[in-house]
Motif scaffolding. Structure first.
Motif, PDB file in Angstrom:
ATOM      1  N   MET A 116      37.097  44.106  31.151  1.00 13.55           N
ATOM      2  CA  MET A 116      36.548  43.346  32.288  1.00 13.55           C
ATOM      3  C   MET A 116      35.267  43.972  32.744  1.00 13.55           C
ATOM      4  N   LEU A 117      34.367  43.082  32.904  1.00 11.09           N
ATOM      5  CA  LEU A 117      32.944  43.652  33.202  1.00 11.09           C
ATOM      6  C   LEU A 117      32.731  44.107  34.680  1.00 11.09           C
ATOM      7  N   ILE A 118      31.911  44.970  34.811  1.00 14.77           N
ATOM      8  CA  ILE A 118      31.641  45.606  36.306  1.00 14.77           C
ATOM      9  C   ILE A 118      31.393  44.507  37.071  1.00 14.77           C
ATOM     10  N   GLU A 119      30.369  43.784  36.654  1.00 17.13           N
ATOM     11  CA  GLU A 119      30.043  42.671  37.747  1.00 17.13           C
ATOM     12  C   GLU A 119      31.245  41.905  38.199  1.00 17.13           C
ATOM     13  N   ASN A 120      32.021  41.455  37.373  1.00 16.49           N
ATOM     14  CA  ASN A 120      33.320  40.668  37.619  1.00 16.49           C
ATOM     15  C   ASN A 120      34.370  41.488  38.710  1.00 16.49           C
ATOM     16  N   LYS A 121      34.227  42.556  38.502  1.00 15.65           N
ATOM     17  CA  LYS A 121      34.924  43.513  39.339  1.00 15.65           C
ATOM     18  C   LYS A 121      34.500  43.602  40.657  1.00 15.65           C
ATOM     19  N   ILE A 122      33.245  43.457  40.562  1.00 17.01           N
ATOM     20  CA  ILE A 122      32.396  43.902  41.965  1.00 17.01           C
ATOM     21  C   ILE A 122      32.627  42.359  42.641  1.00 17.01           C
ATOM     22  N   ARG A 123      32.621  41.330  41.859  1.00 20.71           N
ATOM     23  CA  ARG A 123      32.710  40.095  42.632  1.00 20.71           C
ATOM     24  C   ARG A 123      34.207  39.923  43.440  1.00 20.71           C
TER      25      ARG A 123
END
Length: 120
Positions: A1-8
């Motif tokens: 999973m991408l970091i951007e998705n985790k941050i969202r």
């Protein structure tokens, strides 16, 4: 999973849980420290860092693009205060914030409402 998705996911699910009811509670050094610690544990996991990597908190926040949770909490508290100030005078949130109580309470022990040994 991408970091951007985790941050969202962090911004939409985890941060609101961490700051639940922060608008109405007092800031103490203990609660601030607990919030910071939990935030950094979560963001460290998102970025893949551990304590042995010795990465500074500000560096991790910059990588994630996240504001400090204590500052974000202060912003939310100000937003809530402005929101309550715009309310009508008789709404419960405004009455509670201003400390206006219309009911009278007698000082001392409350009245006895039941008797021992009485049968119905």
């Amino acid at each position: 999973m991408l970091i951007e998705n985790k941050i969202r996911i962090y911004k939409s699910c985890i941060r609101p849980i961490l700051t639940y009811a922060i608008e109405t509670t007092a800031d103490t050094p203990k609660t601030k420290q607990k919030q910071r610690t939990t935030e950094m544990k979560t963001l460290g996991k998102i970025c893949g860092y551990t304590l042995t990597d010795k990465k500074h908190s500000n560096d991790i926040r910059n990588i994630c693009g996240i504001q400090n949770i204590v500052r974000w909490s202060r912003y939310r508290r100000r937003y809530w205060k402005d929101h309550v100030n715009k309310m009508e005078e008789d709404q419960l949130a405004k009455v509670a914030m201003n400390g206006q109580i219309n009911a009278k309470h007698q000082p001392g022990k409350p009245p006895k409402r039941w008797c021992r040994g009485s049968s119905l």
